[in-house]
Every structure is written in structure tokens, then in C-alpha cells.
Scaffold this active site. Structure first.
Site, mmCIF file in Angstrom:
data_model
loop_
_atom_site.group_PDB
_atom_site.id
_atom_site.type_symbol
_atom_site.label_atom_id
_atom_site.label_comp_id
_atom_site.label_asym_id
_atom_site.label_seq_id
_atom_site.Cartn_x
_atom_site.Cartn_y
_atom_site.Cartn_z
ATOM 1 C CG ASP A 185 -2.193 0.782 1.013
ATOM 2 O OD1 ASP A 185 -2.547 1.014 -0.161
ATOM 3 O OD2 ASP A 185 -2.834 1.157 2.001
ATOM 4 C CG ASP A 216 -7.861 1.017 2.760
ATOM 5 O OD1 ASP A 216 -6.757 0.437 2.744
ATOM 6 O OD2 ASP A 216 -8.116 2.020 2.082
#
Length: 537
Positions: A346, A424
Site C-alpha cells: 500500500d 482497507d
């Protein structure tokens, strides 16, 4: 104490203070109706009122037959005390404004057939202009003429845009509710399996479930995610349609699974019937038709920004819930490896890749939003708004989208959204789901692991949004969610003296033929209830 309270109040006031924006609202009305349109202005010129009630109202004079680079051919008595609408081009904005001001106009609207930009001029020119100036779409003015005729009145105002928008609260609620329900569902399924096997320390696997148990397979999984993201970046226009089709199928299946589980819990009748020795459930058939219809409606109207975000978020929540119920991590070691690798993934694709892309935009953001996902583009303090309706830009359905409720002016120019990627929710959610199952394995009636991990996820999300607001840029949420959830879970396990069991996880003998069943079970034989040794919390 009083000074501390004052400092906190001042900090909060500063944090939620309004920020100036370049978009504003043109309120057009007559005796019978009213409508609002997007305009773009520059706050360095004469500032606009912040509310409609405070804004001055002007009658409109249509002068779109001229660009107003000089006063020739314009009678001052015709435009005096009125808002003047002229065409864009041939001279600077400041030149048009000075001419209009000299003729006695009280406001200047410049109609544009090309994208609207923030009107600017040399710093010395700003002080010379005392009337409001803004750009509007030419097509909007033509539409207004058809609706209101010649007797239209206008007001120009620019509502303040707060830094903190209600969409953030909605996004936070969606995330924490989805993670909590997904983790709870995973734990409930685990309890049903254990009860179905007599309450022993071993349990048979659901054939529909997928278990990640090998560090090598986790590394391969993350490497495949990296490859897929890069492919979508370079071949977005082709792959986006494949992802949309997959999402329609997966979300319909997930929605069916979620609703069917609820109906099963409520003991809703199935109404079975048999045709040629094949048994069918009326409930399942109706439910499947409904779920497929919902997915098809989303697929057909996926680019209708005004309302389709509700349906996309609904399907997204179902997809995430079903994923957390279906995919399981076998132990804390796998959790640490997977979440740590995805944290690096990420951060790399959000913070590092802008140094390698041509436009300086991260690969993650480019893929999530699409090459032309936003109708409005910003360049520092400059704003660019399309003058004509743009062809729908396909976007990957991998994010929760909530419109910015307080951005009234911006939404008139082009819908503005707060977004949160499914990753997420799902990635930390796998950790929450593991904690929920571990509570079942150790027979924790207080669900201490599950609750602690949910609280950690909530705190991580709050920190993510806080950093995003303070920095003014999107954040890789896993950078904050992964440390919060892993640390909280490890601290609880260490506090309870269960770290060894928490790290090793379960070794159910009948989960997959390839699983190593030579290790000792998590709970000793005959200890299906009661705390394990060393429990101190």
C-alpha cells in the site's frame, strides 16, 4: 486547567475552520421558480457572499453576442445596475471586467464553451475591479434562458467548504460496521462448526471456505496483487470492463449469501418443490433473482453519480462481509506476514510510485479513481471544470463512495466523493475475523480478542482520517490500520498468557488434505470449554 481547555477549543476551531474554494453558485430565479448552476471565480477579485440570503440580486442582461473587449456598441443605460453576460475570448478577464465596470454593470458573468478555469490576472489588476466576476458554462446560460425567459434575476454566492465533511463520518461507520459484522459472522460460523462436531478441539472445514495457511502462498498472493495492479494501470481501458463483470457476479453471489444467512437465522420457510428428482427452494430462487437484478441495475447505471453510489456501497458491504466469512487466516503468524506485506504494498503504490509515473500521480490513486474519474481537476489553487457534459468515465468498483455533503458548489460543478478502498476493510477485517474465531477456540465468553481488534481498527481509521485532513492528501490506510490491529491483538494475547496458542492458531485435521496435521491441537483433548492455562485477564 483553564489554559488547557482554551488551547483545545482553539485547536478544534482551527481544525474545523473553513477553507476557501474557487467554485461558487449562480442562483437564477423569477417570480415562479429558481435553479442553481456552477460558476468558477477567483477570490482575489471582489469576494462573494457566503450565503444566499446575504447575496445581492441583480437583473440579467444578455450580451452573449459580444466578447466585451471594448465598450463600443453597448449602451450604458442598458447595462447599468445589472449583471452582464458576455462571451469568453479575444481579451483578458480583467479587460472585460474593467469595460463592464466602466459601463455601470454590477456583476460580470463570462459564458464559456471551453473548460472553465479560475479567472486570473496580474496582481496589480485585482485592485482595479470592484464588481463580482465569474465564469459559467454557456450551455447553462442557454438552459436558463429557456427556463426563465428574459425576466431572470441572479445571485452569486460561495458557500464555505469545511475541512471536515459528514461523508467522513458515514465512511467511518460503513467501515467499522462492515468489519465488525464480518468478524462476528466468521466467529459464529466457527462456533457452529465446532458445535456440529461435538464440541471437540477439531472441526471439519466448510468446502466453500478458503484458508491461507502457508507463508509462501501468502507471498505469492501479494505478488499477484502487485502484478494485477500494474496491469490495470497500463491496460486500464480493457481490464476495467473485466473487473466490472466480475464484480457484478461476485457481489450478486455475496448479497445472496448475506441475505440467505439472515433469512436462515430468522427461520424463514424455504418452500421446496421437486421437478424430475431435482429439489428447488422457492426462497432461494426468488432471492437469487432479486440479487442478480440488483447487480444488473448497478451495472447498467454505474455511471449515474447522483445516486448509484448508494447501490455500489450496498453491494460493496455485502462483498466484504462474504469475503471475511469465506476467507480465513489459520494463525497469527500468517496474519502478521500478510498484513505486513500488504502494508508495504500500500505504501509503495501510494507514496513511491508517483516518482516513476509521467503525471506524478500514484498508481494506486490512478487505478482507484480512473484516468478521468473526476470531472473537475485542480492544479494548486486553480480549478478546471468541463464546459460540456463529458462521456462517462469507467471506474473500478473497488471502493466505497460517499458524496461530500457540504461541498454544495463543487457538487454542482461535478460530484465530489470521499472514497475508501475495499482492501482497507477486508485486509484488517481478516485480522478481526481471526480474533473472532480464536475467541471461539478458547471459549472466551467476553470475546476479548474480537472486541479489542475492532476498537483498534476504529482507532486506526480515526488516525487515518485525521492525518488525511491535516496533510490535505490521501493516505494509505493500511499504514495505520495494520500496526493498530496487529499490536492490539498481540498485546491482548500476551496479557492473557496465550501468545503461543495465538501465534500457532488452529491445526484442524480435516480442513485441507495438504494441511499439516502432525502438530498438537490448539485445545488439549477433553478441554472444549473453560479458559486455557495461563489466562489472567
Amino acid at each position: 486547567m483553564e489554559r488547557a481547555v482554551r488551547f483545545i477549543i482553539l485547536s478544534v476551531v482551527f481544525f474545523v475552520s473553513q477553507i476557501n474554494c474557487q467554485e461558487a453558485i449562480l442562483h437564477i430565479s423569477n417570480e415562479n421558480t429558481n435553479k442553481e448552476y456552477c460558476i468558477v471565480y477567483n477570490q482575489s477579485w471582489t469576494p462573494l457572499s457566503q450565503t444566499l440570503d446575504d447575496a445581492l440580486q441583480y437583473p440579467v442582461v444578455n450580451m452573449t453576442s459580444t466578447v466585451l473587449c471594448n465598450p463600443s456598441g453597448v449602451t450604458p443605460d442598458v447595462v447599468k445596475g445589472k449583471a452582464l453576460v458576455v462571451m469568453r475570448g479575444d481579451c483578458d478577464f480583467s479587460k472585460k471586467a474593467l469595460v463592464a465596470q466602466g459601463l455601470g454593470a454590477t456583476a460580470l458573468l463570462i459564458a464559456s464553451k471551453i473548460p472553465l478555469i479560475t479567472p486570473s490576472a496580474n496582481a496589480t489588476e485585482y485592485a482595479k475591479i470592484n464588481i463580482p466576476l465569474a465564469l459559467m458554462r454557456y450551455k447553462d446560460f442557454i438552459e436558463a434562458q429557456q427556463v426563465f425567459g428574459e425576466g431572470m434575476q441572479v445571485k452569486l454566492y460561495a458557500p464555505p467548504n469545511p475541512k471536515i465533511d459528514a461523508s467522513i463520518v458515514v465512511m467511518l461507520l460503513i467501515a467499522i460496521i462492515t468489519v465488525s459484522l464480518g468478524g462476528f459472522w466468521s466467529g459464529a460460523c466457527e462456533r457452529e462448526r465446532m458445535n456440529g462436531d461435538g464440541g471437540g478441539g477439531e472441526s471439519k472445514a466448510d468446502p466453500k471456505e478458503l484458508f491461507l495457511y502457508s507463508p509462501l502462498k501468502v507471498v505469492i498472493f501479494v505478488a499477484m496483487m502487485c502484478g494485477m495492479l500494474v496491469l490495470m494501470y497500463f491496460f486500464y481501458n480493457v481490464m476495467v470492463y473485466a473487473i466490472i463483470a466480475i464484480f457484478c457476479l461476485a457481489s450478486a453471489s455475496a448479497l445472496f449469501s448475506c441475505i440467505d444467512a439472515v433469512m436462515e437465522k430468522l427461520s424463514c420457510p424455504t418452500g421446496s418443490f421437486t421437478i424430475k428428482n431435482c429439489t428447488f427452494s422457492v426462497r432461494s430462487l426468488i432471492l437469487a433473482a432479486v440479487c442478480i437484478s440488483v447487480a444488473v441495475v448497478w451495472g447498467v447505471y454505474r455511471n449515474e453519480d447522483r445516486w448509484i453510489w448508494i447501490l455500489q456501497d450496498f453491494l460493496g458491504v455485502a462483498f466484504c462481509l462474504n469475503f471475511l466469512k469465506t476467507v480465513s487466516l489459520s494463525n497469527f503468524k500468517i496474519c502478521v506476514i500478510l498484513l505486513s506485506l500488504l502494508l508495504v504494498y500500500d505504501v509503495f503504490f501510494v507514496f513511491i510510485t508517483p516518482f516513476f509515473t509521467k503525471n506524478g500521480v500514484s498508481i494506486m490513486v490512478q487505478v482507484a479513481l480512473g484516468p478521468d474519474a473526476s470531472g473537475e481537476k485542480t492544479h494548486g489553487n486553480m480549478v478546471e471544470v468541463p464546459a460540456e457534459p463529458q462521456a462517462p468515465s469507467e471506474k473500478l468498483p473497488v471502493v466505497m463512495r460517499v458524496p461530500r455533503f457540504s461541498a454544495w458548489a463543487q457538487n454542482l460543478c461535478g460530484m465530489q466523493f470521499s472514497i475508501l478502498g475495499y482492501g482497507d476493510i477486508i485486509i484488517p477485517g481478516l485480522m478481526v475475523a481471526y480474533c473472532s474465531r480464536f475467541d471461539v477456540w478458547v471459549n472466551s465468553s467476553k470475546k476479548i480478542y474480537f472486541i479489542s481488534c475492532c476498537i483498534a481498527y476504529l482507532l486506526g481509521m480515526i488516525v487515518t482520517f485525521a492525518v488525511m485532513l491535516l496533510s490535505g492528501m490521501g493516505q494509505p490506510a493500511l499504514l495505520y490500520l495494520v500496526p493498530f490491529t496487529l499490536t492490539a491483538s498481540a498485546v491482548v494475547a500476551a496479557c492473557r498468557g496465550e501468545m503461543r496458542q495465538f501465534w500457532a492458531g488452529t491445526t484442524y485435521m480435516v480442513r485441507r488434505p495438504v494441511l499439516d496435521s502432525s502438530r498438537e491441537p490448539l485445545l488439549p483433548e477433553g478441554r472444549s470449554d473453560g479458559p486455557i492455562e495461563g489466562e489472567i485477564c
